[in-house]
Design a protein around this motif. Structure first.
Motif, PDB file in Angstrom:
ATOM      1  N   ARG A 197      30.450  48.601  37.063  1.00  0.00           N
ATOM      2  CA  ARG A 197      31.450  47.886  37.976  1.00  0.00           C
ATOM      3  C   ARG A 197      30.823  46.708  38.309  1.00  0.00           C
ATOM      4  N   ILE A 198      31.713  45.622  38.113  1.00  0.00           N
ATOM      5  CA  ILE A 198      31.239  44.217  38.442  1.00  0.00           C
ATOM      6  C   ILE A 198      32.151  43.609  39.402  1.00  0.00           C
ATOM      7  N   LEU A 199      31.658  43.014  40.597  1.00  0.00           N
ATOM      8  CA  LEU A 199      32.431  42.277  41.246  1.00  0.00           C
ATOM      9  C   LEU A 199      32.181  40.710  41.449  1.00  0.00           C
ATOM     10  N   GLY A 200      33.233  39.952  40.912  1.00  0.00           N
ATOM     11  CA  GLY A 200      33.347  38.588  40.572  1.00  0.00           C
ATOM     12  C   GLY A 200      33.581  37.881  41.795  1.00  0.00           C
ATOM     13  N   ILE A 201      32.991  36.867  42.112  1.00  0.00           N
ATOM     14  CA  ILE A 201      33.397  36.159  43.527  1.00  0.00           C
ATOM     15  C   ILE A 201      33.518  34.765  43.186  1.00  0.00           C
ATOM     16  N   ASP A 202      34.752  34.094  43.533  1.00  0.00           N
ATOM     17  CA  ASP A 202      34.915  32.665  43.531  1.00  0.00           C
ATOM     18  C   ASP A 202      35.042  32.074  45.058  1.00  0.00           C
ATOM     19  N   PRO A 203      33.669  31.612  45.168  1.00  0.00           N
ATOM     20  CA  PRO A 203      33.341  31.344  46.701  1.00  0.00           C
ATOM     21  C   PRO A 203      34.381  30.105  47.392  1.00  0.00           C
ATOM     22  N   GLY A 204      34.682  30.365  48.477  1.00  0.00           N
ATOM     23  CA  GLY A 204      35.400  29.250  49.299  1.00  0.00           C
ATOM     24  C   GLY A 204      35.182  29.386  50.565  1.00  0.00           C
ATOM     25  N   SER A 205      35.344  28.179  51.470  1.00  0.00           N
ATOM     26  CA  SER A 205      35.118  28.543  52.969  1.00  0.00           C
ATOM     27  C   SER A 205      36.418  28.564  53.550  1.00  0.00           C
ATOM     28  N   ARG A 206      37.540  28.615  52.950  1.00  0.00           N
ATOM     29  CA  ARG A 206      38.915  28.793  53.530  1.00  0.00           C
ATOM     30  C   ARG A 206      39.376  30.065  52.783  1.00  0.00           C
ATOM     31  N   LEU A 207      39.260  30.203  51.521  1.00  0.00           N
ATOM     32  CA  LEU A 207      39.988  31.243  50.717  1.00  0.00           C
ATOM     33  C   LEU A 207      38.888  31.585  49.627  1.00  0.00           C
ATOM     34  N   MET A 208      38.514  32.829  49.705  1.00  0.00           N
ATOM     35  CA  MET A 208      37.606  33.425  48.734  1.00  0.00           C
ATOM     36  C   MET A 208      38.256  34.550  47.779  1.00  0.00           C
ATOM     37  N   GLY A 209      38.047  34.233  46.502  1.00  0.00           N
ATOM     38  CA  GLY A 209      38.744  35.147  45.557  1.00  0.00           C
ATOM     39  C   GLY A 209      37.690  36.159  45.216  1.00  0.00           C
ATOM     40  N   TYR A 210      38.441  37.414  45.129  1.00  0.00           N
ATOM     41  CA  TYR A 210      37.294  38.360  44.478  1.00  0.00           C
ATOM     42  C   TYR A 210      38.037  39.213  43.466  1.00  0.00           C
ATOM     43  N   GLY A 211      37.232  39.623  42.356  1.00  0.00           N
ATOM     44  CA  GLY A 211      37.681  40.470  41.432  1.00  0.00           C
ATOM     45  C   GLY A 211      36.831  41.615  41.181  1.00  0.00           C
ATOM     46  N   LEU A 212      37.318  42.777  40.832  1.00  0.00           N
ATOM     47  CA  LEU A 212      36.517  44.073  40.321  1.00  0.00           C
ATOM     48  C   LEU A 212      37.140  44.453  39.033  1.00  0.00           C
ATOM     49  N   ILE A 213      36.082  44.608  38.144  1.00  0.00           N
ATOM     50  CA  ILE A 213      36.080  45.122  36.864  1.00  0.00           C
ATOM     51  C   ILE A 213      35.234  46.092  36.375  1.00  0.00           C
ATOM     52  N   ASP A 214      35.730  47.014  35.498  1.00  0.00           N
ATOM     53  CA  ASP A 214      34.692  47.894  34.960  1.00  0.00           C
ATOM     54  C   ASP A 214      34.516  47.452  33.478  1.00  0.00           C
ATOM     55  N   SER A 215      33.367  47.511  33.032  1.00  0.00           N
ATOM     56  CA  SER A 215      33.127  47.113  31.911  1.00  0.00           C
ATOM     57  C   SER A 215      31.838  47.738  31.144  1.00  0.00           C
ATOM     58  N   ASP A 216      31.987  47.878  29.893  1.00  0.00           N
ATOM     59  CA  ASP A 216      31.104  48.782  29.034  1.00  0.00           C
ATOM     60  C   ASP A 216      30.212  47.564  28.158  1.00  0.00           C
ATOM     61  N   GLY A 217      30.591  46.113  28.317  1.00  0.00           N
ATOM     62  CA  GLY A 217      29.886  45.285  27.521  1.00  0.00           C
ATOM     63  C   GLY A 217      30.807  44.693  26.557  1.00  0.00           C
ATOM     64  N   ARG A 218      31.750  45.473  26.076  1.00  0.00           N
ATOM     65  CA  ARG A 218      32.816  45.119  25.166  1.00  0.00           C
ATOM     66  C   ARG A 218      34.134  45.068  25.594  1.00  0.00           C
ATOM     67  N   LYS A 219      34.507  46.146  26.433  1.00  0.00           N
ATOM     68  CA  LYS A 219      35.941  46.297  27.126  1.00  0.00           C
ATOM     69  C   LYS A 219      35.967  46.170  28.609  1.00  0.00           C
ATOM     70  N   ALA A 220      36.767  45.619  29.295  1.00  0.00           N
ATOM     71  CA  ALA A 220      36.715  45.308  30.441  1.00  0.00           C
ATOM     72  C   ALA A 220      38.111  45.915  31.187  1.00  0.00           C
ATOM     73  N   SER A 221      38.095  46.700  32.244  1.00  0.00           N
ATOM     74  CA  SER A 221      39.441  47.075  32.665  1.00  0.00           C
ATOM     75  C   SER A 221      39.285  46.549  34.176  1.00  0.00           C
ATOM     76  N   TYR A 222      40.587  46.474  34.561  1.00  0.00           N
ATOM     77  CA  TYR A 222      41.043  46.023  36.033  1.00  0.00           C
ATOM     78  C   TYR A 222      40.816  47.124  36.917  1.00  0.00           C
ATOM     79  N   ILE A 223      40.236  46.640  38.209  1.00  0.00           N
ATOM     80  CA  ILE A 223      40.033  47.799  39.239  1.00  0.00           C
ATOM     81  C   ILE A 223      40.993  47.201  40.461  1.00  0.00           C
ATOM     82  N   ALA A 224      40.414  45.968  40.744  1.00  0.00           N
ATOM     83  CA  ALA A 224      41.148  45.203  42.082  1.00  0.00           C
ATOM     84  C   ALA A 224      40.912  43.827  42.121  1.00  0.00           C
ATOM     85  N   SER A 225      41.733  43.074  42.854  1.00  0.00           N
ATOM     86  CA  SER A 225      41.487  41.690  43.001  1.00  0.00           C
ATOM     87  C   SER A 225      42.245  41.245  44.334  1.00  0.00           C
ATOM     88  N   GLY A 226      41.792  39.890  44.734  1.00  0.00           N
ATOM     89  CA  GLY A 226      42.570  39.356  45.943  1.00  0.00           C
ATOM     90  C   GLY A 226      41.846  38.478  46.625  1.00  0.00           C
TER      91      GLY A 226
END
Length: 175
Positions: A6-35
């Motif tokens: 499970r990987i949490l990606g962060i798009d940093p910002g001082s006003r709005l910060m994006g986040y996205g979570l995926i599960d990955s086996d290194g070849r395929k990824a599946s969406y968990i959550a974002s906002g």
């Protein structure tokens, strides 16, 4: 069967910060959550505290095993770059207090991994994230960027795993 990370990606910002979570086996990824986290506060320390607390809550709720975050790139405005760097620092601190490994990627590297060209625009990133994760609707731009960061990291990790498996190396050591 490959292990899923499970990987949490962060798009940093001082006003709005994006986040996205995926599960990955290194070849395929599946969406968990974002906002997006709306970073509000009267002062910069208030905003940094909010980032730390909100990301700590996300880490607790979703229990990612790795965090990937975009590197600071030089803005035309040095003040904006400094604030962005501080927002990144608050996000990284939230991860390291939970002993999560943190990977950092340049914006061009992320776009190249997800879109196929380092100069891709936001709409192209949003489209490819939607396609790659088989989403029913296009995520908001900052959330899509965060998902792209997580995807970039999953591709990098998958490539490293395949190379180490092919060469007999694991973590820099012979098996």
């Amino acid at each position: 069967m490959r292990a899923t990370t499970r990987i949490l990606g962060i798009d940093p910002g001082s006003r709005l910060m994006g986040y996205g979570l995926i599960d990955s086996d290194g070849r395929k990824a599946s969406y968990i959550a974002s906002g997006c986290l709306k970073v509000t506060g009267k002062s910069l320390p208030d905003k940094l505290g909010l980032i730390f607390r909100e990301l700590s809550e996300l880490l607790h709720s979703y229990e990612p095993q790795q965090l990937a975050i975009e590197n600071v790139f030089m803005h035309r405005n040095a003040d904006s770059a400094l604030k962005l760097g501080q927002a990144r620092g608050a996000a990284i601190c939230a991860a390291v207090t939970r002993d999560l490994p943190v990977a950092e990627y340049a914006p061009r590297e992320i776009k190249l991994a997800v879109v196929g060209k380092g100069g891709a625009d936001k709409a192209q990133v949003q489209h490819m994230v939607r396609v790659l994760l088989n989403l029913s609707k296009t995520p908001q731009a900052d959330a899509a960027d965060a998902l792209a960061i997580a995807l970039c990291h999953s591709y990098q990790q998958g490539a490293l795993d395949r190379v180490s498996g092919a060469t007999g190396l694991a973590g820099g050591r012979l098996r």
